[in-house]
Design a protein around this motif. Structure first.
Motif, PDB file in Angstrom:
ATOM      1  N   ALA A  96      -7.830  80.913 -46.019  1.00 22.96           N
ATOM      2  CA  ALA A  96      -6.619  80.345 -46.324  1.00 22.96           C
ATOM      3  C   ALA A  96      -7.150  79.431 -47.921  1.00 22.96           C
ATOM      4  CB  ALA A  96      -5.977  79.572 -45.490  1.00 22.96           C
ATOM      5  N   ALA A  97      -8.387  78.984 -47.681  1.00 22.71           N
ATOM      6  CA  ALA A  97      -9.073  78.183 -48.729  1.00 22.71           C
ATOM      7  C   ALA A  97      -9.105  79.179 -50.123  1.00 22.71           C
ATOM      8  CB  ALA A  97     -10.125  77.319 -48.323  1.00 22.71           C
ATOM      9  N   ASP A  98      -9.696  80.317 -49.939  1.00 26.33           N
ATOM     10  CA  ASP A  98     -10.073  81.296 -50.866  1.00 26.33           C
ATOM     11  C   ASP A  98      -8.915  81.811 -51.243  1.00 26.33           C
ATOM     12  OD1 ASP A  98     -12.896  80.981 -50.357  1.00 26.33           O
ATOM     13  OD2 ASP A  98     -13.009  82.883 -48.961  1.00 26.33           O
ATOM     14  N   ARG A  99      -7.838  82.056 -50.661  1.00 27.60           N
ATOM     15  CA  ARG A  99      -6.547  82.545 -50.967  1.00 27.60           C
ATOM     16  C   ARG A  99      -5.858  81.582 -51.972  1.00 27.60           C
ATOM     17  NH1 ARG A  99      -5.018  84.097 -46.502  1.00 27.60           N
ATOM     18  NH2 ARG A  99      -3.853  82.248 -46.061  1.00 27.60           N
ATOM     19  N   ALA A 100      -5.836  80.346 -51.727  1.00 30.51           N
ATOM     20  CA  ALA A 100      -5.324  79.146 -52.640  1.00 30.51           C
ATOM     21  C   ALA A 100      -5.962  79.176 -53.865  1.00 30.51           C
ATOM     22  CB  ALA A 100      -5.455  77.993 -52.024  1.00 30.51           C
ATOM     23  N   MET A 101      -7.309  79.673 -53.862  1.00 30.18           N
ATOM     24  CA  MET A 101      -8.063  79.559 -55.326  1.00 30.18           C
ATOM     25  C   MET A 101      -7.671  80.792 -56.040  1.00 30.18           C
ATOM     26  SD  MET A 101     -11.644  77.898 -54.155  1.00 30.18           S
ATOM     27  CE  MET A 101     -11.763  76.190 -53.687  1.00 30.18           C
ATOM     28  N   ALA A 102      -7.177  81.750 -55.393  1.00 30.79           N
ATOM     29  CA  ALA A 102      -6.784  83.118 -56.028  1.00 30.79           C
ATOM     30  C   ALA A 102      -5.566  83.041 -56.534  1.00 30.79           C
ATOM     31  CB  ALA A 102      -6.796  84.178 -55.317  1.00 30.79           C
ATOM     32  N   ASP A 103      -4.691  81.846 -56.668  1.00 35.84           N
ATOM     33  CA  ASP A 103      -3.404  81.590 -57.165  1.00 35.84           C
ATOM     34  C   ASP A 103      -3.477  81.912 -58.590  1.00 35.84           C
ATOM     35  OD1 ASP A 103      -1.165  79.907 -58.303  1.00 35.84           O
ATOM     36  OD2 ASP A 103      -0.524  80.378 -56.418  1.00 35.84           O
ATOM     37  N   PRO A 104      -2.554  82.566 -59.349  1.00 35.51           N
ATOM     38  CA  PRO A 104      -2.351  82.901 -60.682  1.00 35.51           C
ATOM     39  C   PRO A 104      -2.495  81.602 -61.580  1.00 35.51           C
ATOM     40  CG  PRO A 104      -0.688  83.992 -59.616  1.00 35.51           C
ATOM     41  CD  PRO A 104      -1.311  83.355 -58.446  1.00 35.51           C
ATOM     42  N   THR A 105      -2.127  80.482 -60.949  1.00 30.83           N
ATOM     43  CA  THR A 105      -2.268  79.222 -61.676  1.00 30.83           C
ATOM     44  C   THR A 105      -3.543  78.395 -61.928  1.00 30.83           C
ATOM     45  OG1 THR A 105      -1.510  77.789 -59.857  1.00 30.83           O
ATOM     46  CG2 THR A 105       0.497  78.891 -61.151  1.00 30.83           C
ATOM     47  N   ARG A 106      -4.367  78.941 -61.009  1.00 34.09           N
ATOM     48  CA  ARG A 106      -5.683  78.274 -60.932  1.00 34.09           C
ATOM     49  C   ARG A 106      -6.683  78.817 -62.040  1.00 34.09           C
ATOM     50  NH1 ARG A 106      -5.839  75.992 -55.576  1.00 34.09           N
ATOM     51  NH2 ARG A 106      -8.028  75.226 -56.216  1.00 34.09           N
ATOM     52  N   HIS A 107      -7.682  78.050 -62.616  1.00 37.29           N
ATOM     53  CA  HIS A 107      -8.528  78.334 -63.605  1.00 37.29           C
ATOM     54  C   HIS A 107     -10.039  78.129 -63.392  1.00 37.29           C
ATOM     55  CE1 HIS A 107      -4.835  77.723 -66.376  1.00 37.29           C
ATOM     56  NE2 HIS A 107      -4.854  79.083 -65.977  1.00 37.29           N
ATOM     57  N   PHE A 108     -10.735  78.946 -62.835  1.00 41.41           N
ATOM     58  CA  PHE A 108     -12.067  78.700 -62.448  1.00 41.41           C
ATOM     59  C   PHE A 108     -12.991  79.413 -63.358  1.00 41.41           C
ATOM     60  CE2 PHE A 108      -9.703  78.483 -58.621  1.00 41.41           C
ATOM     61  CZ  PHE A 108     -10.420  77.288 -57.815  1.00 41.41           C
ATOM     62  N   LEU A 109     -14.094  78.566 -63.797  1.00 41.44           N
ATOM     63  CA  LEU A 109     -15.233  79.109 -64.526  1.00 41.44           C
ATOM     64  C   LEU A 109     -16.249  79.914 -63.736  1.00 41.44           C
ATOM     65  CD1 LEU A 109     -15.580  76.122 -66.885  1.00 41.44           C
ATOM     66  CD2 LEU A 109     -14.865  78.333 -67.552  1.00 41.44           C
ATOM     67  N   PHE A 110     -16.292  79.471 -62.292  1.00 43.41           N
ATOM     68  CA  PHE A 110     -17.237  80.138 -61.277  1.00 43.41           C
ATOM     69  C   PHE A 110     -16.477  79.807 -59.960  1.00 43.41           C
ATOM     70  CE2 PHE A 110     -20.925  79.755 -58.534  1.00 43.41           C
ATOM     71  CZ  PHE A 110     -21.590  80.762 -58.854  1.00 43.41           C
ATOM     72  N   PHE A 111     -16.814  81.065 -59.142  1.00 40.25           N
ATOM     73  CA  PHE A 111     -16.482  80.893 -57.947  1.00 40.25           C
ATOM     74  C   PHE A 111     -17.435  81.548 -56.996  1.00 40.25           C
ATOM     75  CE2 PHE A 111     -14.571  82.769 -53.866  1.00 40.25           C
ATOM     76  CZ  PHE A 111     -14.056  81.621 -53.518  1.00 40.25           C
ATOM     77  N   ASP A 112     -17.811  81.061 -55.780  1.00 41.73           N
ATOM     78  CA  ASP A 112     -19.010  81.770 -55.056  1.00 41.73           C
ATOM     79  C   ASP A 112     -18.251  81.692 -53.684  1.00 41.73           C
ATOM     80  OD1 ASP A 112     -21.009  82.961 -53.460  1.00 41.73           O
ATOM     81  OD2 ASP A 112     -22.671  82.062 -54.658  1.00 41.73           O
ATOM     82  N   GLY A 113     -17.778  82.496 -52.851  1.00 40.62           N
ATOM     83  CA  GLY A 113     -17.423  82.311 -51.569  1.00 40.62           C
ATOM     84  C   GLY A 113     -18.449  82.267 -50.341  1.00 40.62           C
TER      85      GLY A 113
END
Length: 310
Positions: A70-87
């Motif tokens: 659920a946490a990862d899915r929320a971060m995949a939302d099209p409105t989110r802007h990540f310079l880096f992600f590591d699950g």
């Protein structure tokens, strides 16, 4: 007395079980391969990291970890802007709020202990509150770029995690300066154990940072602001109801390791510019409408001439 209290803290951290230590590893893809980011390629970095978060969510769900999925899915939302992600493991994420390419004032938030992808939302809430307070032509970056220690653990009492994190924060600040140029003002806002990370990163940092603010600090690992060897303005604050005031601000050798983080940053001996943080507790520095948030915003905006001091 300080030695006795620190010894008690160490023993408590050793004997209290930490459930996260026994947690099975959660499968996730390696971080997305993103070329050096420029203002014109920011959108590609955001897209790549959202795709990576979506894949991590599917892998976590297949593994049976619904909370991480659920946490990862929320971060995949099209409105989110990540310079880096590591699950992988406890997870790392660097999220942008605002138009980074055109921001004149940028705040980089560095969190303390027990900040993971599962608990990320509380860290994110502070970044959102700060960005809302700052207004236009600004950006806030929530930098969860290291494996934070557990609050109840021996790692929360030593500089090991901070020393591991410091090179990553230094590299990020170099890359950030490359994106925003030399004219943008960059402020490091560091909370709790994050102040130890920022203290470690400040020494040897070869890129300009305008301000470093320590809030709710157990100590920075340095005996004074001068010992940080930084050209940045150094600030410190502690809320009136913050329990960190009761933690011994000292360093001692115990059981073959150095425990504690040295001088209290809000003490005159440290030499920081101490500002008012109101009556809040350890988790209240970024609460909307608070004295501390208002003053942190003043620091980021370079508008400190009339800022209330403690």
């Amino acid at each position: 007395m300080r030695r006795t209290l620190l010894a008690a803290l160490v023993m408590g951290a050793v004997v209290v079980p930490v459930s996260a230590a026994a947690r099975p590893q959660i499968p996730a893809p390696p971080p997305a391969s993103v070329a050096p980011v420029t203002p014109s390629t920011l959108h590609k970095a955001y897209e790549a990291n959202r795709a990576n978060a979506a894949q991590a969510s599917r892998m976590a769900a297949d593994h049976g970890d619904r909370t991480r999925a659920a946490a990862d899915r929320a971060m995949a939302d099209p409105t989110r802007h990540f310079l880096f992600f590591d699950g992988r493991a406890s997870g790392r994420a660097v999220e942008v709020f605002g138009d980074l390419a055109h921001a004149k004032h940028i705040a980089v938030l560095v969190p303390g202990s027990d900040t993971t992808l599962e608990t990320y939302d509380r860290f994110r809430a502070g970044a959102v509150a700060l960005h809302n307070r700052l207004g236009p032509h600004t950006a806030v970056i929530a930098w969860l770029g290291y494996e934070t220690p557990g609050t109840v653990s021996t790692t929360a009492l030593t500089t090991g995690r901070a020393q591991d994190a410091a090179p990553h924060l230094q590299q990020f600040l170099r890359e950030l300066r490359g994106v925003v140029g030399q004219s943008a003002q960059i402020s490091l806002l560091c909370h709790s154990y994050g102040t130890v990370v920022c203290g470690s990163a400040a020494r040897g940092l070869d890129v300009d940072v305008d301000d470093i603010a320590f809030v709710g600090s157990p100590g920075t690992g340095a005996d004074s602001a001068a010992a940080l060897h930084t050209s940045a303005r150094v600030w410190a604050a502690r809320g009136a109801d913050d329990w960190i005031a009761n933690v011994p601000h000292a360093r001692v050798d115990l059981f073959g390791a150095t425990v504690g983080f040295g001088t209290d940053p809000v003490s005159p001996a440290f030499g920081a510019q101490v500002f008012a943080a109101g009556d809040g507790g350890h988790s209240d520095y970024f609460t909307p409408g608070s004295v501390s948030l208002d003053n942190l915003a003043r620091i980021v905006l370079g508008d400190t001439s009339e800022m209330p001091r403690a």
